[in-house]
Scaffold this motif. Structure first.
Motif, mmCIF file in Angstrom:
data_model
loop_
_atom_site.group_PDB
_atom_site.id
_atom_site.type_symbol
_atom_site.label_atom_id
_atom_site.label_comp_id
_atom_site.label_asym_id
_atom_site.label_seq_id
_atom_site.Cartn_x
_atom_site.Cartn_y
_atom_site.Cartn_z
ATOM 1 N N THR A 296 24.904 32.325 46.697
ATOM 2 C CA THR A 296 26.112 31.600 47.468
ATOM 3 C C THR A 296 27.297 31.807 46.947
ATOM 4 N N VAL A 297 27.345 31.728 45.397
ATOM 5 C CA VAL A 297 28.566 32.193 44.994
ATOM 6 C C VAL A 297 29.088 33.597 45.060
ATOM 7 N N ALA A 298 28.095 34.516 44.817
ATOM 8 C CA ALA A 298 28.159 35.999 45.342
ATOM 9 C C ALA A 298 28.966 36.233 46.619
ATOM 10 N N GLU A 299 28.767 35.287 47.705
ATOM 11 C CA GLU A 299 29.166 35.408 48.744
ATOM 12 C C GLU A 299 30.686 35.185 48.821
ATOM 13 N N THR A 300 31.124 34.397 47.862
ATOM 14 C CA THR A 300 32.712 34.416 47.809
ATOM 15 C C THR A 300 33.512 35.390 46.951
ATOM 16 N N ALA A 301 34.641 34.969 46.885
ATOM 17 C CA ALA A 301 35.313 36.084 45.883
ATOM 18 C C ALA A 301 35.302 35.582 44.523
ATOM 19 N N THR A 307 36.713 37.684 37.398
ATOM 20 C CA THR A 307 36.906 39.143 36.489
ATOM 21 C C THR A 307 38.315 39.572 36.350
ATOM 22 N N ALA A 308 38.976 39.497 37.476
ATOM 23 C CA ALA A 308 40.520 39.721 37.697
ATOM 24 C C ALA A 308 41.290 38.946 36.556
ATOM 25 N N LEU A 309 41.168 37.910 36.403
ATOM 26 C CA LEU A 309 41.685 37.004 35.321
ATOM 27 C C LEU A 309 41.568 37.469 33.882
ATOM 28 N N ALA A 310 39.951 37.803 33.768
ATOM 29 C CA ALA A 310 39.678 38.391 32.362
ATOM 30 C C ALA A 310 40.586 39.728 32.244
ATOM 31 N N LEU A 311 40.543 40.538 33.357
ATOM 32 C CA LEU A 311 41.193 41.694 33.056
ATOM 33 C C LEU A 311 42.669 41.910 32.670
ATOM 34 N N GLU A 312 43.328 40.672 33.295
ATOM 35 C CA GLU A 312 44.654 40.434 33.332
ATOM 36 C C GLU A 312 44.771 40.063 31.619
ATOM 37 N N LEU A 313 43.882 39.118 31.142
ATOM 38 C CA LEU A 313 44.078 38.712 29.986
ATOM 39 C C LEU A 313 44.093 39.997 29.083
ATOM 40 N N VAL A 314 43.068 40.873 29.017
ATOM 41 C CA VAL A 314 42.680 41.993 28.331
ATOM 42 C C VAL A 314 43.919 42.967 28.391
ATOM 43 N N ALA A 315 44.478 43.107 29.696
ATOM 44 C CA ALA A 315 45.590 44.092 29.604
ATOM 45 C C ALA A 315 46.943 43.193 28.777
ATOM 46 N N ASP A 316 47.186 42.064 29.028
ATOM 47 C CA ASP A 316 48.361 41.575 28.305
ATOM 48 C C ASP A 316 47.762 41.601 26.689
ATOM 49 N N ALA A 317 46.744 41.390 26.239
ATOM 50 C CA ALA A 317 46.385 41.570 24.880
ATOM 51 C C ALA A 317 46.777 42.973 24.380
ATOM 52 N N LYS A 318 46.329 43.931 25.096
ATOM 53 C CA LYS A 318 46.608 45.335 24.932
ATOM 54 C C LYS A 318 48.193 45.495 24.768
#
Lengths: 344, 344
Positions: A296-301, A307-318
């Motif tokens: 059911t979680v997979a049916e949502t965004a 994942t987008a939040l994590a990617l943002e954090l990684v980009a900011d770290a870099k």
């Protein structure tokens, strides 16, 4: 939602760090090898008084079970700074051992509190030797962590480790206090992850800076780098728990649900799904029910958003790392990317 | 046979240390008061993130339950050396807090392993808040102990504390490994007490020397003093458990027997009594049976022999202290005597 939980961590064995090690150079690899040796020595029977040899066996097994050694790697990479080769390894190796020992001690105690049978696919100390042995072995590793670091003669480093250890405990406690709660908001979740995971990543980087070539001046900025990728690491770990690791279809997912651990994807999914919003987490008690909630979680965004939040954090770290005057930025970038690589 | 177990320790509240405090002078008393304040602050809710406030309550209750604060006192007395008044308190107070926090953390974890309902006559954290809370609170105090000491900037002091913490854990583990065993000999018992109790007493004295007026040169000899009175303290604690505390007749004795903890008086008594030598400790499961074993032990010379050994250790500690060039020897003598006073 423990970092390095069995199965999830299995996808990134030390060999998968090969590109990072190649870029980091021989000296880093030598220090990692020395770290392994020293960790093994800390758990050696000769270190222990007669009769407590059993502790050695247990601690040895726990340490030998390994893990990614991501925290020691961060110590070495942040310790190297602009110097090439990095400074002589002794204090950095001690720091690397100390963060890894704190990590291991926390996992041992987690397994007691979770009554966990397996960790990284192997039986836990709790499962094989019981609660007493697991609590004591954890205490032993904890004490040795501070001993290793104190041997560097750098009291500021010890204080840094102490702050991270306190944070880790408070994060664990917060997780248990919030178990099965429908009221965990994003800010609260992030606070918990900072305490529980990001703080020790930050400390690994800080210790590298304090004891290595960059010096105390770089500790805050390298610490921020560690904190951000640590946070991203935990978020992605939590995504993988509910989404299932790529290439591991058929494997059980949703162990966090069975523990009552409310993670970011679930918080996001509840915003979208009235069914999930109405769900009492205490009613999820079987792997099949957990699987159904995951679906059911997979049916949502939710997975995409987390994942987008994590990617943002990684980009900011870099970006932060790039603004520093360090030669080895490209290796730190590879580490940051490796955190993300697990979900791609 | 935990030191400071409920009931046994009750006979020696801080007020009973009055003669020592009077001899030690105002400065020592001020530092003890500061230690209490700081210990309370370490457990204050403001120190902790939202939601982990409960931890504060628990840790606060545990710390508030107090105890004799014998270890902090040793830090101050050994730190004072020949100086009068003793040196400015800050590092010594930090050291005193650190040893007391390690002691408290160990007791918390002991209570988990022993499933103990009471400690010093109050419900344990384990009893009121459960295993998870007790393990986490112990970890928290443990981490803070190292943080406090690291703040002094004295890495050698931190290393000393780490060694004692490791020893303490190994001693605990040895005690559990030997539970109900008929093969525990005197040497093994003494080794366990050194690890479990004497090591932290030694560390309290060493930290006083390292951070106070006497300086590193006096650390070994003051450490020996602490080690010996610590060992005597544990032996007498074990005697009191089986003999019953003076003036507390009717109070239950023999809790160590019910835990399967083999202590010195029992080892001695088994040498004399064939009945006790043949006894399977696992068959002692009720307070009445424990009382009966205690009565049989009392018929032997075991209590006298164990007490004599403790007295010898205290006398030796005092001789060692007398040979040092310290003004406050008479106060150390009073502390050594206070350990013995419990059985007289």
């Amino acid at each position: 939602m423990s970092a390095d939980a069995p199965g999830r961590a299995g996808g990134q064995a030390p060999e998968e760090l090969r590109p990072i090690l190649d870029a980091a150079g021989e000296q880093t690899e030598r220090m990692l090898a020395e770290t392994e040796l020293r960790l093994a020595r800390i758990a050696a029977p000769t270190e222990l008084p007669g009769g407590a040899g059993e502790l050695a066996t247990r601690a040895g097994a726990t340490l030998a079970a390994g893990g990614k050694r991501l925290r020691p790697l961060l110590v070495f990479l942040c310790g190297a700074g602009a110097a090439d080769p990095p400074p002589a390894g002794e204090p950095l190796v001690a720091a690397a051992c100390s963060v890894e020992l704190i990590h291991m001690a926390a996992l041992l105690h987690d397994d007691v509190l979770d009554r966990a049978p397996l960790r990284r696919g192997l039986p836990t100390v709790f499962a094989t030797d019981g609660r007493d042995a697991a609590v004591s072995t954890g205490d032993h590793l904890f004490a040795r962590a501070f001993g290793e670091l104190a041997a560097t003669g750098h009291a500021g480093a010890v204080q840094t480790l102490s702050i991270a250890s306190s944070a880790l405990v408070r994060g664990e406690l917060m997780q248990r206090a919030d178990a099965w709660s429908a009221d965990v908001v994003v800010a609260r979740y992030l606070e918990r992850c900072e305490l529980k995971t990001a703080s020790l990543f930050e400390t690994a980087c800080r210790l590298g800076a304090l004891l290595g070539a960059p010096g105390p001046g770089a500790a805050d900025r390298l610490g921020s780098f560690g904190r951000q990728i640590g946070l991203a690491f935990q978020i992605l770990d939590d995504v993988l728990d509910l989404a299932g690791a790529p290439g591991q279809t058929g494997k059980r997912r949703g162990t966090d649900l069975l523990d009552g651990t409310v993670t970011l994807p679930l918080i996001y999914a509840r915003e979208e799904s009235t069914e999930l919003a109405a769900l009492d987490l205490r009613s999820v008690t079987t792997p099949e029910q957990a699987e159904s909630v995951c679906a059911t979680v997979a049916e949502t965004a939710a997975f995409e958003r987390a994942t987008a939040l994590a990617l943002e954090l990684v980009a900011d770290a870099k970006r932060g790392a790039a603004s520093m005057d360090l030669d080895r930025i490209e290796v730190l970038d590879l580490v940051a990317d490796s955190v993300v690589a697990r979900v791609s």
